[in-house]
Design an enzyme around this catalytic site. Structure first.
Site, PDB file in Angstrom:
ATOM      1  N   HIS A 196     -12.768  -2.461  15.434  1.00 55.98           N
ATOM      2  CA  HIS A 196     -12.771  -1.042  15.076  1.00 55.98           C
ATOM      3  C   HIS A 196     -13.027  -0.246  16.355  1.00 55.98           C
ATOM      4  CE1 HIS A 196     -14.522   2.765  13.445  1.00 55.98           C
ATOM      5  NE2 HIS A 196     -13.481   2.623  12.638  1.00 55.98           N
ATOM      6  N   ASP A 208     -12.378   8.152   8.087  1.00 55.58           N
ATOM      7  CA  ASP A 208     -12.433   8.592   9.485  1.00 55.58           C
ATOM      8  C   ASP A 208     -13.099   9.952   9.598  1.00 55.58           C
ATOM      9  OD1 ASP A 208     -11.241   6.483  10.929  1.00 55.58           O
ATOM     10  OD2 ASP A 208      -9.289   7.056  10.111  1.00 55.58           O
ATOM     11  N   GLN A 246       6.816   5.345  17.615  1.00 54.15           N
ATOM     12  CA  GLN A 246       5.640   4.612  17.118  1.00 54.15           C
ATOM     13  C   GLN A 246       5.037   3.684  18.180  1.00 54.15           C
ATOM     14  OE1 GLN A 246       7.287   2.804  13.618  1.00 54.15           O
ATOM     15  NE2 GLN A 246       6.698   4.512  12.297  1.00 54.15           N
ATOM     16  N   ALA A 282     -19.519   2.078   5.311  1.00 51.51           N
ATOM     17  CA  ALA A 282     -18.938   1.404   4.145  1.00 51.51           C
ATOM     18  C   ALA A 282     -19.953   0.486   3.463  1.00 51.51           C
ATOM     19  CB  ALA A 282     -17.700   0.618   4.567  1.00 51.51           C
ATOM     20  N   GLU A 307       0.857  -1.190   0.000  1.00 52.95           N
ATOM     21  CA  GLU A 307       0.000   0.000   0.000  1.00 52.95           C
ATOM     22  C   GLU A 307       0.889   1.234   0.000  1.00 52.95           C
ATOM     23  OE1 GLU A 307      -3.435   0.713   2.953  1.00 52.95           O
ATOM     24  OE2 GLU A 307      -1.947   2.243   3.470  1.00 52.95           O
ATOM     25  N   GLN A 326      -6.535  -4.204   9.365  1.00 52.63           N
ATOM     26  CA  GLN A 326      -5.728  -3.182  10.030  1.00 52.63           C
ATOM     27  C   GLN A 326      -4.430  -3.838  10.486  1.00 52.63           C
ATOM     28  OE1 GLN A 326      -4.528  -0.354  10.421  1.00 52.63           O
ATOM     29  NE2 GLN A 326      -6.363   0.693  11.203  1.00 52.63           N
ATOM     30  N   ARG A 376     -15.313   3.539   4.854  1.00 48.95           N
ATOM     31  CA  ARG A 376     -16.078   4.697   5.294  1.00 48.95           C
ATOM     32  C   ARG A 376     -15.208   5.944   5.355  1.00 48.95           C
ATOM     33  NH1 ARG A 376     -17.777   5.477  11.382  1.00 48.95           N
ATOM     34  NH2 ARG A 376     -15.570   6.062  11.359  1.00 48.95           N
TER      35      ARG A 376
HETATM   36  P1  FAD Z   1     -17.424   0.767   8.472  1.00 48.14           P
HETATM   37  O1  FAD Z   1     -17.418  -0.611   7.958  1.00 48.14           O
HETATM   38  O2  FAD Z   1     -18.530   1.667   7.998  1.00 48.14           O
HETATM   39  O3  FAD Z   1     -17.467   0.663  10.074  1.00 48.14           O
HETATM   40  C1  FAD Z   1     -17.325   1.807  10.901  1.00 48.14           C
HETATM   41  C2  FAD Z   1     -17.857   1.496  12.303  1.00 48.14           C
HETATM   42  O4  FAD Z   1     -19.281   1.404  12.282  1.00 48.14           O
HETATM   43  C3  FAD Z   1     -17.398   0.165  12.891  1.00 48.14           C
HETATM   44  O5  FAD Z   1     -17.266   0.331  14.271  1.00 48.14           O
HETATM   45  C4  FAD Z   1     -18.524  -0.816  12.558  1.00 48.14           C
HETATM   46  O6  FAD Z   1     -18.599  -1.855  13.521  1.00 48.14           O
HETATM   47  C5  FAD Z   1     -19.744   0.090  12.592  1.00 48.14           C
HETATM   48  N1  FAD Z   1     -20.750  -0.169  11.559  1.00 48.14           N
HETATM   49  C6  FAD Z   1     -20.531  -0.604  10.287  1.00 48.14           C
HETATM   50  N2  FAD Z   1     -21.692  -0.606   9.602  1.00 48.14           N
HETATM   51  C7  FAD Z   1     -22.646  -0.158  10.434  1.00 48.14           C
HETATM   52  C8  FAD Z   1     -24.054   0.110  10.288  1.00 48.14           C
HETATM   53  N3  FAD Z   1     -24.683  -0.111   9.112  1.00 48.14           N
HETATM   54  N4  FAD Z   1     -24.729   0.579  11.366  1.00 48.14           N
HETATM   55  C9  FAD Z   1     -24.094   0.827  12.549  1.00 48.14           C
HETATM   56  N5  FAD Z   1     -22.759   0.578  12.739  1.00 48.14           N
HETATM   57  C10 FAD Z   1     -22.049   0.126  11.691  1.00 48.14           C
HETATM   58  N6  FAD Z   1      -9.189   5.701   5.626  1.00 48.14           N
HETATM   59  C11 FAD Z   1      -9.103   6.665   4.669  1.00 48.14           C
HETATM   60  O7  FAD Z   1      -9.587   7.782   4.877  1.00 48.14           O
HETATM   61  N7  FAD Z   1      -8.470   6.423   3.471  1.00 48.14           N
HETATM   62  C12 FAD Z   1      -7.928   5.218   3.173  1.00 48.14           C
HETATM   63  O8  FAD Z   1      -7.360   5.041   2.091  1.00 48.14           O
HETATM   64  C13 FAD Z   1      -8.010   4.172   4.150  1.00 48.14           C
HETATM   65  N8  FAD Z   1      -7.508   2.944   3.897  1.00 48.14           N
HETATM   66  C14 FAD Z   1      -7.670   1.932   4.825  1.00 48.14           C
HETATM   67  C15 FAD Z   1      -7.213   0.635   4.512  1.00 48.14           C
HETATM   68  C16 FAD Z   1      -7.353  -0.391   5.446  1.00 48.14           C
HETATM   69  C17 FAD Z   1      -6.874  -1.788   5.088  1.00 48.14           C
HETATM   70  C18 FAD Z   1      -7.926  -0.123   6.717  1.00 48.14           C
HETATM   71  C19 FAD Z   1      -8.028  -1.226   7.747  1.00 48.14           C
HETATM   72  C20 FAD Z   1      -8.385   1.144   7.025  1.00 48.14           C
HETATM   73  C21 FAD Z   1      -8.280   2.186   6.088  1.00 48.14           C
HETATM   74  N9  FAD Z   1      -8.760   3.477   6.350  1.00 48.14           N
HETATM   75  C22 FAD Z   1      -8.670   4.471   5.385  1.00 48.14           C
HETATM   76  C23 FAD Z   1      -9.352   3.804   7.647  1.00 48.14           C
HETATM   77  C24 FAD Z   1     -10.891   3.588   7.698  1.00 48.14           C
HETATM   78  O9  FAD Z   1     -11.518   4.489   6.824  1.00 48.14           O
HETATM   79  C25 FAD Z   1     -11.321   3.823   9.141  1.00 48.14           C
HETATM   80  O10 FAD Z   1     -10.854   2.780   9.956  1.00 48.14           O
HETATM   81  C26 FAD Z   1     -12.793   4.107   9.374  1.00 48.14           C
HETATM   82  O11 FAD Z   1     -12.933   4.617  10.700  1.00 48.14           O
HETATM   83  C27 FAD Z   1     -13.708   2.893   9.260  1.00 48.14           C
HETATM   84  O12 FAD Z   1     -13.813   2.457   7.969  1.00 48.14           O
HETATM   85  P2  FAD Z   1     -14.633   1.113   7.631  1.00 48.14           P
HETATM   86  O13 FAD Z   1     -14.707   1.022   6.172  1.00 48.14           O
HETATM   87  O14 FAD Z   1     -14.094  -0.018   8.397  1.00 48.14           O
HETATM   88  O15 FAD Z   1     -16.071   1.559   8.215  1.00 48.14           O
END
Ligand code: FAD
Length: 317
Positions: free
Chosen positions: A184, A127, A247, A145, A19, A211, A125
């Protein structure tokens, strides 16, 4: 080619992938190529490029007042992906986030990715922005997401927001999602987080990238829990070696992951030993343990520094 197909083609040996982050605004592709050039020796079938939304910063004006300004420090995800695909002939995977995108923006982005020939997207999603207490979706944008995944699946089925479009072009994106071996940070517990992970899989996710974690047991437990809940898609571990002493506290703060006691003790007990050496040895052992466990791939977070990752890959492959 889809990530899932790459994985199927390598059933006996984990694939390696990387990445990269877009350079800070004003930077050039050279920094990306410098990071990736040495790593190409390990024949990664794909490279991910992160997406960074705008941030708010407060700038002091001549009057002394502060003005809230919106800036994007690391633009260029799609352009970088395209350059990587053409330069190296490997797949590039743009990260696509909900934050800052209305559903129309998302559709337009997906149309561009489809026309440019991308086969994969990592659907996230994003942050909360700095100074926002929690994630705030864009007006008429996605809150989670899973909503983004549903929109991608709709386009894969030729269904667009404009319901007057008939026989719309079908995209065929392979959809990656994030997974969290230490849960998360917003989820009240692991069960709830895995519940939503499973919902994302049911909505159409094809593979998971985790993660980072420094205690391999967290990954193993996460995979076992996912499997027992019926999540049967590939779960690729995300790997980040420790490279700086600070870190030990900054990574837990930013990424909500823990540092194992043994690693912390080793760093503290050896103030004169190079942290890179300690981080490298720890990471090599993690990779060996993961391979023994039977991971489908190893996905390295380069964070712009490929030297240590090169040495780790050299020791493993
Ligand atoms: P989601 O899957 O939406 O989950 C977020 C939280 O809500 C979780 O606690 C979950 O349990 C809960 N949840 C999920 N769906 C629902 C629902 N329908 N109703 C209620 N609760 C729900 N961030 C960036 O900005 N840019 C990047 O390029 C980036 N790359 C990443 C790559 C990887 C491999 C990882 C692990 C993370 C990356 N992130 C990136 C960070 C990520 O965007 C954050 O961790 C963010 O806070 C959560 O994203 P998610 O897609 O897991 O969210």
């Amino acid at each position: 080619m889809k990530v899932t197909e790459h994985l199927k083609r390598s059933p006996d040996r984990p694939i390696v992938s990387f990445e990269v982050l877009p350079p800070l605004k004003g930077g050039t592709m050279d920094s990306i190529f410098e990071t990736l050039n040495p790593l190409m020796e390990f024949k990664p079938p794909f490279v991910d490029v992160t997406y960074h939304r705008e941030e708010f910063v407060y700038k002091q004006k001549e009057s002394g007042y502060y003005e809230k300004t919106s800036i994007r420090k690391r633009p260029g995800t799609v352009g970088i992906c395209t350059a990587i695909m053409h330069h190296y002939g490997v797949d590039a995977i743009p990260h696509l986030i909900c934050g800052g995108f209305s559903v129309e923006d998302t559709e337009n982005a997906l149309i561009d990715l489809h026309f440019l020939g991308f086969d994969n997207v990592l659907a996230l999603r994003g942050d909360a922005r700095q100074f926002d207490k929690k994630f705030i979706p864009e007006p008429h944008g996605h809150a989670y997401a899973i909503d983004l995944i549903q929109q991608i699946v709709q386009m894969n089925n030729g269904i667009y927001l404009d319901d007057e479009i008939e026989n719309g072009a079908h995209s065929d994106f392979c959809i990656g999602i994030a997974g969290y071996p230490e849960k998360h940070f917003e989820a009240p517990n692991m069960e709830q987080d895995i519940y939503w992970t499973k919902k994302k899989v049911e909505a159409g996710a094809d593979y998971i990238v985790t993660q980072m974690f420094f205690d391999t047991q967290y990954y193993i437990d996460f995979v076992n829990k996912c499997r027992s809940e019926g999540i049967d898609i590939p779960i690729i571990p995300g790997i980040k070696p420790l490279t700086k002493r600070y870190q030990l506290s900054s990574i837990p703060r930013h990424f909500f992951v823990s540092m194992p006691d043994d690693l912390v003790k080793e760093v503290n007990a050896n103030p004169d030993k190079s942290i890179v050496e300690i981080g490298q040895a720890w990471c090599i052992q993690q990779c060996k343990d993961l391979i023994e466990f039977g991971v489908p791939g190893l996905h390295f977070y380069t964070m712009g520094d490929s030297k240590i990752i090169y040495k780790i890959c050299k020791a493993i492959f």
